[in-house]
Structure formats: C-alpha cells, structure tokens
Design a protein around this motif. Structure first.
Motif, PDB file in Angstrom:
ATOM      1  N   VAL A 326       0.839  -1.200   0.000  1.00  0.00           N
ATOM      2  CA  VAL A 326       0.000   0.000   0.000  1.00  0.00           C
ATOM      3  C   VAL A 326       0.870   1.246   0.000  1.00  0.00           C
ATOM      4  O   VAL A 326       0.650   2.191  -0.760  1.00  0.00           O
ATOM      5  CB  VAL A 326      -0.950   0.004   1.220  1.00  0.00           C
ATOM      6  CG1 VAL A 326      -1.694   1.328   1.316  1.00  0.00           C
ATOM      7  CG2 VAL A 326      -1.946  -1.151   1.124  1.00  0.00           C
ATOM      8  N   VAL A 327       1.881   1.250   0.857  1.00  0.00           N
ATOM      9  CA  VAL A 327       2.762   2.411   0.949  1.00  0.00           C
ATOM     10  C   VAL A 327       3.568   2.584  -0.330  1.00  0.00           C
ATOM     11  O   VAL A 327       3.804   3.708  -0.784  1.00  0.00           O
ATOM     12  CB  VAL A 327       3.682   2.291   2.178  1.00  0.00           C
ATOM     13  CG1 VAL A 327       4.726   3.409   2.190  1.00  0.00           C
ATOM     14  CG2 VAL A 327       2.869   2.352   3.461  1.00  0.00           C
ATOM     15  N   SER A 328       3.982   1.487  -0.964  1.00  0.00           N
ATOM     16  CA  SER A 328       4.753   1.598  -2.212  1.00  0.00           C
ATOM     17  C   SER A 328       3.917   2.237  -3.312  1.00  0.00           C
ATOM     18  O   SER A 328       4.441   2.988  -4.143  1.00  0.00           O
ATOM     19  CB  SER A 328       5.261   0.219  -2.655  1.00  0.00           C
ATOM     20  OG  SER A 328       4.217  -0.576  -3.188  1.00  0.00           O
ATOM     21  N   ILE A 329       2.612   1.956  -3.343  1.00  0.00           N
ATOM     22  CA  ILE A 329       1.727   2.608  -4.301  1.00  0.00           C
ATOM     23  C   ILE A 329       1.603   4.087  -3.964  1.00  0.00           C
ATOM     24  O   ILE A 329       1.645   4.965  -4.837  1.00  0.00           O
ATOM     25  CB  ILE A 329       0.346   1.932  -4.315  1.00  0.00           C
ATOM     26  CG1 ILE A 329       0.458   0.502  -4.847  1.00  0.00           C
ATOM     27  CG2 ILE A 329      -0.638   2.727  -5.180  1.00  0.00           C
ATOM     28  CD1 ILE A 329      -0.838  -0.302  -4.755  1.00  0.00           C
ATOM     29  N   ALA A 330       1.480   4.371  -2.674  1.00  0.00           N
ATOM     30  CA  ALA A 330       1.354   5.758  -2.248  1.00  0.00           C
ATOM     31  C   ALA A 330       2.591   6.566  -2.619  1.00  0.00           C
ATOM     32  O   ALA A 330       2.482   7.727  -3.031  1.00  0.00           O
ATOM     33  CB  ALA A 330       1.122   5.820  -0.745  1.00  0.00           C
ATOM     34  N   LEU A 331       3.761   5.981  -2.477  1.00  0.00           N
ATOM     35  CA  LEU A 331       4.990   6.708  -2.776  1.00  0.00           C
ATOM     36  C   LEU A 331       5.095   7.055  -4.259  1.00  0.00           C
ATOM     37  O   LEU A 331       5.801   7.992  -4.633  1.00  0.00           O
ATOM     38  CB  LEU A 331       6.205   5.898  -2.327  1.00  0.00           C
ATOM     39  CG  LEU A 331       6.384   5.809  -0.805  1.00  0.00           C
ATOM     40  CD1 LEU A 331       7.471   4.812  -0.442  1.00  0.00           C
ATOM     41  CD2 LEU A 331       6.713   7.179  -0.228  1.00  0.00           C
ATOM     42  N   ALA A 332       4.388   6.318  -5.110  1.00  0.00           N
ATOM     43  CA  ALA A 332       4.360   6.649  -6.535  1.00  0.00           C
ATOM     44  C   ALA A 332       3.562   7.919  -6.789  1.00  0.00           C
ATOM     45  O   ALA A 332       3.680   8.548  -7.835  1.00  0.00           O
ATOM     46  CB  ALA A 332       3.765   5.493  -7.340  1.00  0.00           C
ATOM     47  N   LEU A 333       2.751   8.332  -5.800  1.00  0.00           N
ATOM     48  CA  LEU A 333       1.868   9.482  -5.963  1.00  0.00           C
ATOM     49  C   LEU A 333       2.381  10.766  -5.322  1.00  0.00           C
ATOM     50  O   LEU A 333       1.914  11.855  -5.652  1.00  0.00           O
ATOM     51  CB  LEU A 333       0.510   9.167  -5.320  1.00  0.00           C
ATOM     52  CG  LEU A 333      -0.355   8.106  -5.979  1.00  0.00           C
ATOM     53  CD1 LEU A 333      -1.442   7.675  -5.018  1.00  0.00           C
ATOM     54  CD2 LEU A 333      -0.962   8.612  -7.262  1.00  0.00           C
ATOM     55  N   LYS A 334       3.343  10.644  -4.432  1.00  0.00           N
ATOM     56  CA  LYS A 334       3.635  11.762  -3.546  1.00  0.00           C
ATOM     57  C   LYS A 334       4.139  13.015  -4.242  1.00  0.00           C
ATOM     58  O   LYS A 334       3.937  14.119  -3.752  1.00  0.00           O
ATOM     59  CB  LYS A 334       4.638  11.332  -2.463  1.00  0.00           C
ATOM     60  CG  LYS A 334       6.056  11.107  -2.935  1.00  0.00           C
ATOM     61  CD  LYS A 334       6.925  10.609  -1.787  1.00  0.00           C
ATOM     62  CE  LYS A 334       8.369  10.444  -2.228  1.00  0.00           C
ATOM     63  NZ  LYS A 334       9.036  11.733  -2.436  1.00  0.00           N
TER      64      LYS A 334
END
Length: 441
Positions: A326-334
């Motif tokens: 989940v966090v790895s997907i989020a880091l793609a957005l930051k």
C-alpha cells in the motif's frame, strides 16, 4: 431445489429479466440480490435500501486521497495500522505479484478500483439498522497511476449506468451467470468486490490487480483527521433529505456535515446523480490539496489518524493486504503535481431508468488509459463553477455555460485531449458547488 423455490425464482425472473427489455422509468438503483448456490446462478430478492444508502457515495474516492499522503504514513505504518484493516478478499483474475517491494515507490503503473458500499454491517448505529440495507456499490471509481508516476486519472462510474456484467464467481462457491444489461451498482451484491472488478475490466479493457471496498464511517473519520475540508459554495444549497443547508461562501466541513455534503443531490446542480458527482469532486479536490499541504504532511498525528480511519473502514483485495505494498503505491503518488491529478466522470447519456455509456467518448477515455497517456479535459466540470477567490495561477478560463474547464492549449503534446462531453476537473482547480434551493426542487 424445491418446486416452490423454483416457481418463485421463475416468477422473479419474469418480472425482472436482466435483458435489454425496456423498463418502467425508475431513477433508483436495482434492489435485487443474487441468491447464491454451489453450482449455478440464481437471483433472489435484495433487501430494500433506505435513503441512507446514498451515504456511501464517493467514500471510495477517499482511498485515492489517503494514498496521496502515505509517503508520510510510511514511517508510522506500524502493526496497529495493519491490524486495523478488515480481512482481505481474493479477486477473480488475481495473480501472485511476487516479492513485496521494500519501502519505496512501486515499479510501473497501477490500476486500482475503489468501491464505496452502502452496507452498514458493523457500522455506527447512526447510519441505520443493519437489516435495512442492501449491499450496493453506490460509488465505483478507478484510479490509474501512469507508468512513469507523472500523472493520475480517477474515473467515476455513475451508479445508475447500465453495463454488461460478466460471469462472476460466487463467494459461497460456484459461479453466477453473465447479464447483458444491468446497473453497475448491483455488481457488489451480485458477486462481491471481485465481480465489480471484472465488470469494470470488461467495460474499460484494463487489467485491475488492486481493489478496495470502503464503508460509511471512513469519510467521517478522514475528514475529522485532517481538521475539516474547506469547500466553496457559489449558490445557496438547501437539501431537506440530507439536512444540508449552506450559504454562499467557504465552509470547513468535517464529520457528519462532510458526509451529508457528499450525499446531497437535491441541493446541487440540476438535482441529478451526475451533478452530485461534480459536487463531490469539489470536495475531493479540496481534500487532496488539504492532505498534500505542509500542515498535514508534517503532522504525524494527522497522518496516522488518516491512515487508521481509512484502513478501519475498508476491505482490501489480497494484493493490497500488506501495508508495504500500500505504501509503495502511495509513494508513486507523492510528487505528482495537483494539475496532473484528474477526476473524470465516465461519459454517459440518458436512457429509460438510468444512463448508458456514450460510446465514442468512452472509447476515447478507455484508449487513453490503455495507452497510459495523461488525460486533458476539454469539457466542463459538469456542474461546479470557478472559485472567484482561487489563486490566480489556478484560475480556469470561463466557458459558455459558466462552468470551469481546463485549458486544452496548456496541455503537452502527449496529452490525450478528451471530447467535450467528458466532464471533470483536476485537483489543482479551485471550484465552487453550484447550489439549488428548495424553491427550485
């Protein structure tokens, strides 16, 4: 199967065939549940959903918003956060994704389906008794993150849109038959989250490996976690159904007031579900800006509360059941610019009892997503208007119908400029909800 039950099923099908046959005009979603048997598909009676069912509208979008902030959540994604999530579900076409990545941006693009359920199972009694609800996906949204992590497109699928539904696995065993024409918001009832994913895959041509279902409490807790969401109201909003009464100006909404603002339909635009989507995009765009602000990203308490509020009110696919992913997907957005986060409404036209896709416009949108192209909108927001107090750099040009729209001339050469009948806005656009008074209802 007993003769009595078989006779009942035949009578039910004769009254409610899932075919192209014309229906009596009824703007409400279908309220029929598929009966589950081990080997063959049967369709039984759905429990009647009360007016409170519309509370689920756009709660699904909250996951896209929470992911934007998860770069800060990464440092505090502890066991307590992971334990807040509900048990995961397995998608029909889900494949092993290999080793879970270390904390860092996920490789490549992402397609993630976000579903807001009207189910009140296990929710606060303020939402109504559990036995009064169905289990409809009153919000269905697809989040597409580009391969190079430079842009995001979030597509809202109107709940009353008629679509083909493919054969779906029965969570209790066996399969359900396909249907040629039914409203998209029945898919969650018909075969659970995997069925909604299969339906959107069939509609768009995309492969969707990630999915999440979010329930009522999430939007209240998330709006509280960020200290409220500022929304602009252009004209007075009056809605007796949701108890939403707002004067023109800016309002900071949290808790139940935020949820009721998302629910209001009678009090905005022309009173339709489509203009409600535009109203919700006003809220979502502001929520994204609020979450990406320094005040939120630099506050671990807010980030932790935001993440826990989301996880405690959602069911994840197996592919999302690990916090690291989940966090790895989020880091793609930051690091994505607000102007490159586009909220778009799947293009539809009216039909008896609901809406149907506009084929040419829908094909253009699907093609852009399949080609991983950035989306540029040439049409209007679908109902909201430009915020006159927005920062000058974010002001959109006026259009003939007084709604805000992006400037196609400002797009890059690689952007897919969608037809003008596709509405939406970016997270960087400051817009105001166009209200509707009781006198106009």
């Amino acid at each position: 199967m007993s003769r009595g039950f078989e006779s009942h099923a035949l009578r039910w099908h004769s009254r409610h065939p899932f075919t192209e046959r014309k229906r009596v005009s009824d703007p409400r979603p279908s309220n029929r549940r598929a009966a589950r048997t081990p080997t063959i598909a049967r369709h039984g009676r759905l429990k009647r959903s009360s007016a409170l069912a519309t509370m689920a509208k756009l709660i699904g979008a909250a996951l896209a918003v929470i992911l934007v902030s998860a770069a800060g959540v990464a440092g505090i994604a502890t066991v307590s956060l992971a334990s807040a999530a509900q048990p995961s579900v397995h998608l029909a076409n889900e494949k092993a994704l290999g080793k879970i990545p270390s904390i860092g941006a996920i490789d490549g693009g992402v397609n993630l389906l976000l579903v807001g359920s009207d189910s009140r199972k296990g929710q606060d009694p303020v939402f109504g008794a559990e036995d009064e609800t169905g289990d409809l996906n009153d919000v269905t949204m697809l989040m597409h993150i580009s391969q190079d992590h430079s842009n995001v497109t979030v597509v809202s699928f109107p709940r009353d849109m008629f679509v083909p539904i493919p054969s779906c696995p029965d969570p209790s065993g066996g399969t359900f038959d396909s249907m040629t024409r039914q409203k998209i918001n029945t898919t969650l009832t018909y075969g659970g989250l995997p069925c909604t994913v299969l339906t959107v895959e069939k509609l768009t041509g995309l492969t969707i490996p990630f999915a999440a279902e979010i329930q009522f409490g999430g939007v209240i807790e998330m709006s509280n976690a960020v200290g409220g969401v500022p929304v602009c109201v252009a004209d007075k909003i009056e809605d007796e159904y949701t108890g939403t009464f707002l004067d023109p100006g800016e309002h900071t909404l949290s808790g139940m007031a935020a949820l009721q603002f998302l629910r209001t339909r009678h009090g905005v635009g022309d009173g339709s579900d489509l203009t409600r989507i535009s109203n919700q995009q006003v809220f979502l765009s502001s929520l994204v800006r609020t979450i990406k602000s320094a005040d939120t990203l630099s506050n671990p308490v807010k980030l932790y509360s935001l993440a826990k509020a989301a996880l405690g009110n959602m069911t994840l696919s197996d592919s999302l059941s690990n916090m690291d992913r989940v966090v790895s997907i989020a880091l793609a957005l930051k690091d994505i610019d607000l102007g490159k986060i586009v909220f778009v409404q799947y293009p539809t036209g009216s039909t008896e009892g609901g809406v149907i896709p506009r084929v040419d416009a829908a094909d253009a949108l699907n093609a852009a997503l399949l080609a991983d192209q950035p989306i540029a909108l040439s049409g209007t927001t679908g109902g909201s208007v430009t915020d006159p107090n927005a920062p000058a750099a974010t002001q959109a040009p006026a259009t003939t119908d007084a709604t805000a729209a992006p400037d196609p001339a400002a797009t890059s050469g690689t952007d897919a400029v969608l037809p003008s009948d596709v509405s939406g806005q970016t997270a960087g656009q400051y817009t105001c909800s166009k209200g509707r008074t009781l006198d106009d209802q």
